[in-house]
Design an enzyme around this catalytic site. Structure first.
Site, PDB file in Angstrom:
ATOM      1  N   ASP A  64      10.120  -1.184  -1.231  1.00 44.91           N
ATOM      2  CA  ASP A  64      10.533   0.168  -0.841  1.00 44.91           C
ATOM      3  C   ASP A  64      10.073   1.059  -1.984  1.00 44.91           C
ATOM      4  O   ASP A  64      10.506   0.888  -3.137  1.00 44.91           O
ATOM      5  CB  ASP A  64      12.059   0.218  -0.677  1.00 44.91           C
ATOM      6  CG  ASP A  64      12.553   1.594  -0.248  1.00 44.91           C
ATOM      7  OD1 ASP A  64      11.909   2.607  -0.598  1.00 44.91           O
ATOM      8  OD2 ASP A  64      13.599   1.663   0.428  1.00 44.91           O
ATOM      9  N   ASN A 108       0.115   4.168   1.039  1.00 42.35           N
ATOM     10  CA  ASN A 108       0.086   4.541   2.460  1.00 42.35           C
ATOM     11  C   ASN A 108       1.468   4.903   3.009  1.00 42.35           C
ATOM     12  O   ASN A 108       1.565   5.713   3.926  1.00 42.35           O
ATOM     13  CB  ASN A 108      -0.510   3.379   3.268  1.00 42.35           C
ATOM     14  CG  ASN A 108      -0.272   3.555   4.751  1.00 42.35           C
ATOM     15  OD1 ASN A 108      -0.967   4.326   5.412  1.00 42.35           O
ATOM     16  ND2 ASN A 108       0.733   2.872   5.295  1.00 42.35           N
ATOM     17  N   SER A 152      -2.331  13.966   4.207  1.00 45.20           N
ATOM     18  CA  SER A 152      -2.448  14.468   5.577  1.00 45.20           C
ATOM     19  C   SER A 152      -3.131  15.817   5.507  1.00 45.20           C
ATOM     20  O   SER A 152      -2.988  16.549   4.512  1.00 45.20           O
ATOM     21  CB  SER A 152      -1.060  14.641   6.188  1.00 45.20           C
ATOM     22  OG  SER A 152      -1.151  15.423   7.353  1.00 45.20           O
ATOM     23  N   TYR A 205       7.171  17.868   5.046  1.00 42.01           N
ATOM     24  CA  TYR A 205       5.960  17.043   5.096  1.00 42.01           C
ATOM     25  C   TYR A 205       4.810  17.738   4.366  1.00 42.01           C
ATOM     26  O   TYR A 205       4.144  17.129   3.529  1.00 42.01           O
ATOM     27  CB  TYR A 205       5.601  16.784   6.556  1.00 42.01           C
ATOM     28  CG  TYR A 205       4.555  15.716   6.767  1.00 42.01           C
ATOM     29  CD1 TYR A 205       4.853  14.368   6.557  1.00 42.01           C
ATOM     30  CD2 TYR A 205       3.273  16.045   7.205  1.00 42.01           C
ATOM     31  CE1 TYR A 205       3.897  13.382   6.770  1.00 42.01           C
ATOM     32  CE2 TYR A 205       2.323  15.064   7.419  1.00 42.01           C
ATOM     33  CZ  TYR A 205       2.635  13.734   7.201  1.00 42.01           C
ATOM     34  OH  TYR A 205       1.685  12.760   7.407  1.00 42.01           O
ATOM     35  N   LYS A 208       3.152  16.324   0.844  1.00 45.81           N
ATOM     36  CA  LYS A 208       1.760  15.849   0.865  1.00 45.81           C
ATOM     37  C   LYS A 208       0.883  16.744  -0.028  1.00 45.81           C
ATOM     38  O   LYS A 208      -0.060  16.257  -0.664  1.00 45.81           O
ATOM     39  CB  LYS A 208       1.220  15.811   2.298  1.00 45.81           C
ATOM     40  CG  LYS A 208       1.892  14.771   3.189  1.00 45.81           C
ATOM     41  CD  LYS A 208       1.571  13.321   2.777  1.00 45.81           C
ATOM     42  CE  LYS A 208       2.040  12.327   3.827  1.00 45.81           C
ATOM     43  NZ  LYS A 208       1.797  10.922   3.457  1.00 45.81           N
ATOM     44  N   VAL A 255      -3.387   9.889  14.456  1.00 48.38           N
ATOM     45  CA  VAL A 255      -3.541   8.486  14.841  1.00 48.38           C
ATOM     46  C   VAL A 255      -2.342   8.022  15.680  1.00 48.38           C
ATOM     47  O   VAL A 255      -1.188   8.356  15.384  1.00 48.38           O
ATOM     48  CB  VAL A 255      -3.664   7.593  13.572  1.00 48.38           C
ATOM     49  CG1 VAL A 255      -3.967   6.157  13.970  1.00 48.38           C
ATOM     50  CG2 VAL A 255      -4.737   8.140  12.637  1.00 48.38           C
ATOM     51  N   THR A 277       0.293   6.063  16.195  1.00 50.00           N
ATOM     52  CA  THR A 277       1.247   5.163  15.533  1.00 50.00           C
ATOM     53  C   THR A 277       2.644   5.671  15.873  1.00 50.00           C
ATOM     54  O   THR A 277       2.789   6.674  16.580  1.00 50.00           O
ATOM     55  CB  THR A 277       1.078   5.228  13.999  1.00 50.00           C
ATOM     56  OG1 THR A 277       1.359   6.574  13.594  1.00 50.00           O
ATOM     57  CG2 THR A 277      -0.314   4.828  13.559  1.00 50.00           C
TER      58      THR A 277
HETATM   59  N1  LIG Z   1      -0.331   8.854  12.246  1.00 46.58           N
HETATM   60  C1  LIG Z   1      -0.897  10.006  11.916  1.00 46.58           C
HETATM   61  O1  LIG Z   1      -1.382  10.758  12.790  1.00 46.58           O
HETATM   62  C2  LIG Z   1      -0.971  10.427  10.464  1.00 46.58           C
HETATM   63  C3  LIG Z   1      -1.645  11.627  10.180  1.00 46.58           C
HETATM   64  C4  LIG Z   1      -1.769  12.017   8.854  1.00 46.58           C
HETATM   65  C5  LIG Z   1      -1.230  11.228   7.855  1.00 46.58           C
HETATM   66  N2  LIG Z   1      -0.564  10.082   8.160  1.00 46.58           N
HETATM   67  C6  LIG Z   1      -0.021   9.288   7.052  1.00 46.58           C
HETATM   68  O2  LIG Z   1      -0.425   7.949   7.169  1.00 46.58           O
HETATM   69  C7  LIG Z   1       0.556   7.080   6.571  1.00 46.58           C
HETATM   70  C8  LIG Z   1       0.907   5.954   7.537  1.00 46.58           C
HETATM   71  O3  LIG Z   1       1.482   6.552   8.682  1.00 46.58           O
HETATM   72  P1  LIG Z   1       1.538   5.839  10.120  1.00 46.58           P
HETATM   73  O4  LIG Z   1       1.008   6.814  11.082  1.00 46.58           O
HETATM   74  O5  LIG Z   1       0.986   4.475  10.047  1.00 46.58           O
HETATM   75  O6  LIG Z   1       3.127   5.820  10.324  1.00 46.58           O
HETATM   76  P2  LIG Z   1       4.149   4.653  10.737  1.00 46.58           P
HETATM   77  O7  LIG Z   1       3.586   3.781  11.787  1.00 46.58           O
HETATM   78  O8  LIG Z   1       5.423   5.379  10.975  1.00 46.58           O
HETATM   79  O9  LIG Z   1       4.242   3.788   9.390  1.00 46.58           O
HETATM   80  C9  LIG Z   1       4.814   4.309   8.229  1.00 46.58           C
HETATM   81  C10 LIG Z   1       4.967   3.163   7.261  1.00 46.58           C
HETATM   82  O10 LIG Z   1       5.535   3.666   6.049  1.00 46.58           O
HETATM   83  C11 LIG Z   1       6.652   2.832   5.740  1.00 46.58           C
HETATM   84  N3  LIG Z   1       7.632   3.497   4.891  1.00 46.58           N
HETATM   85  C12 LIG Z   1       8.346   4.611   5.130  1.00 46.58           C
HETATM   86  N4  LIG Z   1       9.161   4.855   4.075  1.00 46.58           N
HETATM   87  C13 LIG Z   1       8.943   3.876   3.164  1.00 46.58           C
HETATM   88  C14 LIG Z   1       9.436   3.567   1.886  1.00 46.58           C
HETATM   89  N5  LIG Z   1      10.395   4.297   1.314  1.00 46.58           N
HETATM   90  N6  LIG Z   1       8.967   2.472   1.232  1.00 46.58           N
HETATM   91  C15 LIG Z   1       8.003   1.700   1.783  1.00 46.58           C
HETATM   92  N7  LIG Z   1       7.507   1.907   3.010  1.00 46.58           N
HETATM   93  C16 LIG Z   1       7.965   2.996   3.679  1.00 46.58           C
HETATM   94  C17 LIG Z   1       7.215   2.423   7.095  1.00 46.58           C
HETATM   95  O11 LIG Z   1       8.108   1.337   6.944  1.00 46.58           O
HETATM   96  P3  LIG Z   1       9.269   1.036   8.042  1.00 46.58           P
HETATM   97  O12 LIG Z   1       8.610   0.263   9.144  1.00 46.58           O
HETATM   98  O13 LIG Z   1      10.266   0.235   7.263  1.00 46.58           O
HETATM   99  O14 LIG Z   1       9.806   2.355   8.498  1.00 46.58           O
HETATM  100  C18 LIG Z   1       5.913   2.073   7.781  1.00 46.58           C
HETATM  101  O15 LIG Z   1       5.454   0.817   7.370  1.00 46.58           O
HETATM  102  C19 LIG Z   1       1.732   7.982   6.189  1.00 46.58           C
HETATM  103  O16 LIG Z   1       1.663   8.306   4.816  1.00 46.58           O
HETATM  104  C20 LIG Z   1       1.490   9.238   7.014  1.00 46.58           C
HETATM  105  O17 LIG Z   1       2.067  10.390   6.430  1.00 46.58           O
HETATM  106  C21 LIG Z   1      -0.429   9.663   9.446  1.00 46.58           C
END
Ligand SMILES: NC(=O)c1ccc[n+]([C@@H]2O[C@H](COP(=O)([O-])OP(=O)(O)OC[C@H]3O[C@@H](n4cnc5c(N)ncnc54)[C@H](OP(=O)(O)O)[C@@H]3O)[C@@H](O)[C@H]2O)c1
Length: 236
Positions: free
Chosen positions: A60, A87, A137, A159, A163, A192, A194
């Site tokens: 964490d 990430n 982001s 957010y 960021k 993305v 997710t």
């Molecule tokens: N998806 C998009 O469109 C998008 C766009 C721009 C940027 N991003 C960035 O890309 C990254 C990954 O996002 P994603 O889309 O893959 O989101 P996601 O599927 O919600 O995954 C987020 C991940 O971060 C973990 N996490 C959250 N808080 C944490 C902590 N305190 N310690 C360790 N792990 C933690 C979550 O763990 P849990 O499973 O335990 O919650 C999960 O594994 C993020 O930084 C996000 O801001 C995403």
């Protein structure tokens, strides 16, 4: 040790798991950070079925004890770290715009990667080609928010500011590391599909991982101190 050692945070699902998969396919030993050891174990078991050398790590990023123990484990087992992908991230603005939301956004999106990276810096310097990727982001890009009406509509102060802080520190850290073998860049994965991006997002997870993987595997003449999406620079 010939193999690259890569630590990816938030690697139990979403873009983080896919970054680990793509780095593992390139032959790296991937350390999968997740908030709980069981989540990390499940993700590692999944990648192992794909012949990827995946190691679970309880991490964490807001927990100083987890950070200390991850750094000790990497020091003992490998004595270096080649790739760190910060990430893990959170989006909390749907909860409101109170100070608590802003503070919690910063705790995960900025203070977490800051604390983890500074704890691992000596191990990254021990690599012949250390690479740090900060998963940011486009919503952290002030240049974009002030010029693009589509992104300007995103009312997400927790957010965007957390960021943007990650971006500012990426630039700062690149200056600090300019006489070392360590490169640090910020990354926008795209919108993305997710849990965070939602089903309406335009990009599949495989493609969403590509920018981070590119930055994690930059050659020695590659860039440092930039903000990238798909090999193109974004405005800070
Ligand atoms: N998806 C998009 O469109 C998008 C766009 C721009 C940027 N991003 C960035 O890309 C990254 C990954 O996002 P994603 O889309 O893959 O989101 P996601 O599927 O919600 O995954 C987020 C991940 O971060 C973990 N996490 C959250 N808080 C944490 C902590 N305190 N310690 C360790 N792990 C933690 C979550 O763990 P849990 O499973 O335990 O919650 C999960 O594994 C993020 O930084 C996000 O801001 C995403």
């Amino acid at each position: 040790m010939d193999k690259k050692i890569a630590l990816i945070t938030g690697a139990n699902k979403g873009i983080g798991l896919e970054i680990a998969r793509q780095l593992g396919r390139q032959g790296a030993i991937v350390l999968l950070g997740a908030r709980s050891f069981s989540k990390a174990e499940q993700a590692a078991a999944q990648l192992k079925t794909e012949q990827i050398e995946a190691i679970p790590v309880e991490l964490d990023v807001t927990d100083a004890r987890h950070i200390r123990s991850a750094a000790e484990k990497i020091q003992e087992e490998y004595g270096k770290l080649d790739i760190l992908v910060n990430n893990a991230g959170t989006y909390l603005d749907h909860e409101g715009d109170g100070v608590d939301v802003i503070r919690r956004s910063f705790t995960t999106n900025f203070f977490g990667p800051y604390a983890l990276t500074t704890s691992l810096l000596d191990l990254l310097k021990a690599s012949p080609a250390g690479r740090i990727v900060n998963q940011s982001s486009i919503l952290g890009s002030m240049g974009t928010l002030m010029t693009d009406k589509f992104y300007a509509r995103a009312a997400a102060p927790g957010y965007t500011t957390s960021k943007a802080a990650l971006n500012a520190w990426t630039a700062q850290l690149s200056i600090q590391l300019q006489d070392t073998n360590v490169k640090v860049n910020a990354c926008h994965p795209g919108w993305v599909k997710t849990d965070m991006g939602g089903p309406g997002a335009v990009m599949e997870i495989e493609e969403g991982a590509e920018t981070a993987v590119y930055l994690a595997t930059l050659p020695s003449d590659g860039p440092t101190g930039g903000f990238f999406h798909k090999m193109e620079t974004l405005p800070w």
